[in-house]
Scaffold this motif. Structure first.
Motif, PDB file in Angstrom:
ATOM      1  N   GLN A  11      12.891  23.657  22.477  1.00  0.00           N
ATOM      2  CA  GLN A  11      13.818  23.013  23.405  1.00  0.00           C
ATOM      3  C   GLN A  11      14.613  24.061  24.179  1.00  0.00           C
ATOM      4  O   GLN A  11      14.805  23.936  25.398  1.00  0.00           O
ATOM      5  CB  GLN A  11      14.770  22.098  22.636  1.00  0.00           C
ATOM      6  N   LEU A  12      15.075  25.095  23.484  1.00  0.00           N
ATOM      7  CA  LEU A  12      15.883  26.130  24.118  1.00  0.00           C
ATOM      8  C   LEU A  12      15.087  26.871  25.186  1.00  0.00           C
ATOM      9  O   LEU A  12      15.597  27.158  26.279  1.00  0.00           O
ATOM     10  CB  LEU A  12      16.410  27.102  23.063  1.00  0.00           C
ATOM     11  N   ARG A  13      13.817  27.171  24.896  1.00  0.00           N
ATOM     12  CA  ARG A  13      12.978  27.843  25.895  1.00  0.00           C
ATOM     13  C   ARG A  13      12.782  26.958  27.118  1.00  0.00           C
ATOM     14  O   ARG A  13      12.883  27.420  28.260  1.00  0.00           O
ATOM     15  CB  ARG A  13      11.621  28.211  25.281  1.00  0.00           C
ATOM     16  N   GLU A  14      12.511  25.671  26.892  1.00  0.00           N
ATOM     17  CA  GLU A  14      12.300  24.752  28.013  1.00  0.00           C
ATOM     18  C   GLU A  14      13.571  24.617  28.859  1.00  0.00           C
ATOM     19  O   GLU A  14      13.510  24.613  30.093  1.00  0.00           O
ATOM     20  CB  GLU A  14      11.883  23.379  27.484  1.00  0.00           C
ATOM     21  N   VAL A  15      14.701  24.505  28.189  1.00  0.00           N
ATOM     22  CA  VAL A  15      15.970  24.327  28.907  1.00  0.00           C
ATOM     23  C   VAL A  15      16.334  25.599  29.658  1.00  0.00           C
ATOM     24  O   VAL A  15      16.801  25.538  30.801  1.00  0.00           O
ATOM     25  CB  VAL A  15      17.076  23.900  27.925  1.00  0.00           C
ATOM     26  N   ARG A  16      16.140  26.758  29.049  1.00  0.00           N
ATOM     27  CA  ARG A  16      16.443  28.017  29.742  1.00  0.00           C
ATOM     28  C   ARG A  16      15.650  28.123  31.028  1.00  0.00           C
ATOM     29  O   ARG A  16      16.189  28.491  32.086  1.00  0.00           O
ATOM     30  CB  ARG A  16      16.135  29.205  28.831  1.00  0.00           C
ATOM     31  N   GLN A  17      14.361  27.805  30.960  1.00  0.00           N
ATOM     32  CA  GLN A  17      13.526  27.872  32.157  1.00  0.00           C
ATOM     33  C   GLN A  17      13.983  26.862  33.209  1.00  0.00           C
ATOM     34  O   GLN A  17      14.028  27.165  34.409  1.00  0.00           O
ATOM     35  CB  GLN A  17      12.064  27.620  31.779  1.00  0.00           C
ATOM     36  N   VAL A  64      22.694  30.757  27.681  1.00  0.00           N
ATOM     37  CA  VAL A  64      21.563  30.413  28.555  1.00  0.00           C
ATOM     38  C   VAL A  64      22.061  29.925  29.922  1.00  0.00           C
ATOM     39  O   VAL A  64      21.349  29.289  30.673  1.00  0.00           O
ATOM     40  CB  VAL A  64      20.619  29.369  27.914  1.00  0.00           C
ATOM     41  N   GLU A  65      23.321  30.254  30.246  1.00  0.00           N
ATOM     42  CA  GLU A  65      23.938  30.000  31.549  1.00  0.00           C
ATOM     43  C   GLU A  65      24.120  28.523  31.866  1.00  0.00           C
ATOM     44  O   GLU A  65      23.903  28.087  32.999  1.00  0.00           O
ATOM     45  CB  GLU A  65      23.200  30.735  32.669  1.00  0.00           C
TER      46      GLU A  65
END
Length: 349
Positions: free
Chosen positions: A177-183, A230-231
């Protein structure tokens, strides 16, 4: 109703409290110049700053630096029946947008489908925040996982000024989830949209010895810090209901100073710790209004707003408490919450 009447026996404790842990002078606090004073020196593209300023300049709280957002993703998160059966008119997306307008909200945060259906009628009247991912409960057995329902481009095309997403920190799926949201957040900033992260905790192991640590100040504070990393431009978090999650669960790393000097058991001090973890307030903290429980909703929402404002937070995001009642009642509740942020006597502790 008067504020003191709504706060009842907690009036003195909540309105008279002075924070002696981390002083307000160390925070970046909300205000009319928040974008210029706090954000303009960072890496956000000019269009992101413009859209954030647009939201700050909308609704009854325009020009204060505080936010009142109407969130309506519950049709997916809790099922449409559970969410809208108490007031079926809100199955209609246009009525939800009308509630946001009539209620004087800064923005409405909802699903691609809801905002897409209402875009041509309302995108120019109230700022749109598209919630990109959701946890749907039709899968059997239920799986608590946030999956993408929309793309950043779709949000941009329907006229949204911001996007939102949830990460269930602590869950087995959290890293994906974190990778998807960061992108997604990177793409949103590139298109000029700001970002909002629902930084929630989700793991049954966080319930220990009859105590639910999903809203512990230390754990939610760390979730906020990850969101800021993650801004996320704004962090949505449940208000703390206790502390000491790291100690009780016996995992992760913390410091004794958190419990001995930097927090107390007062709700304003616990919420201050959430603000501190949002880069000392440089990322705005909005607390959630919680589920609707009936007659006590107004007092509970106002109490949450007082704690958030006095802790240095940026506002409240109230959904079910407002749309699970007739529009006039929902507007009154939203206005009562906004009145806390408009009241000069409710100061930062």
């Amino acid at each position: 109703m008067e504020l003191k009447e709504l706060l009842g026996d907690e009036t003195s404790s909540l309105l008279g409290h002075e924070c002696s842990t981390i002083g307000r002078e160390r925070l970046s606090t909300p205000g009319p110049d928040f974008v210029d004073r706090v954000l303009a020196g960072g890496d956000r593209p000019p269009a992101v700053l413009r859209n954030l300023q647009h939201v700050f300049d909308t609704g009854r709280l325009a020009g204060t630096g505080y936010l009142s957002i109407l969130p309506v993703d519950q049709g997916v998160e809790h099922s449409a029946a559970a969410s809208f059966a108490p007031n079926p008119e809100y199955f209609d997306p246009l009525r939800l947008c009308e509630l946001a307008v009539e209620g004087g909200c800064n923005a409405i945060a909802s699903t691609l489908g809801v905002l897409g259906m209402a875009a041509r009628r309302y995108a120019h009247r109230v700022p749109f925040i598209v919630k990109l991912n959701h946890n749907e409960l039709l899968t059997y057995p239920n799986r608590y996982d946030q999956v993408m329902f929309a793309s950043v481009r779709q949000a941009f095309d329907l006229g949204a000024v911001g996007v939102g997403a949830t990460v269930y920190f602590g869950s087995p799926e959290s890293m994906r989830q974190l990778r998807e949201v960061r992108q997604a957040f990177q793409a949103a900033h590139g298109l000029g949209m700001f970002t909002v992260l629902w930084a929630y905790l989700r793991n049954e192991a966080f319930r220990r010895d009859g105590v639910d640590h999903h809203t512990s100040a230390d754990l939610t504070g760390q979730a906020n810090h990850l969101a800021a990393t993650v801004e996320a431009d704004i962090v949505k978090q449940k208000q703390p209901q206790g502390n000491g999650g790291f100690r009780a669960l016996g995992f992760g790393k913390t410091s004794d100073l958190v419990y001995e000097e930097l927090t107390t058991d007062h709700p304003i001090d616990l919420t201050r710790w959430q603000v501190v973890n949002c880069f000392m307030g440089r990322v705005g903290l909005i607390n959630s209004g919680g589920a609707s429980s009936g007659q006590g909703d107004l007092a509970q929402a106002v109490r949450t707003a007082v704690i958030n404002k006095r802790a240095g937070g940026m506002g409240l995001i109230v959904g079910r408490k407002s749309f699970q009642r007739p529009m006039a009642g929902g507007v009154r509740l939203l206005n009562a919450v906004q009145d806390v942020y408009l009241d000069p006597d409710v100061t930062i502790a």
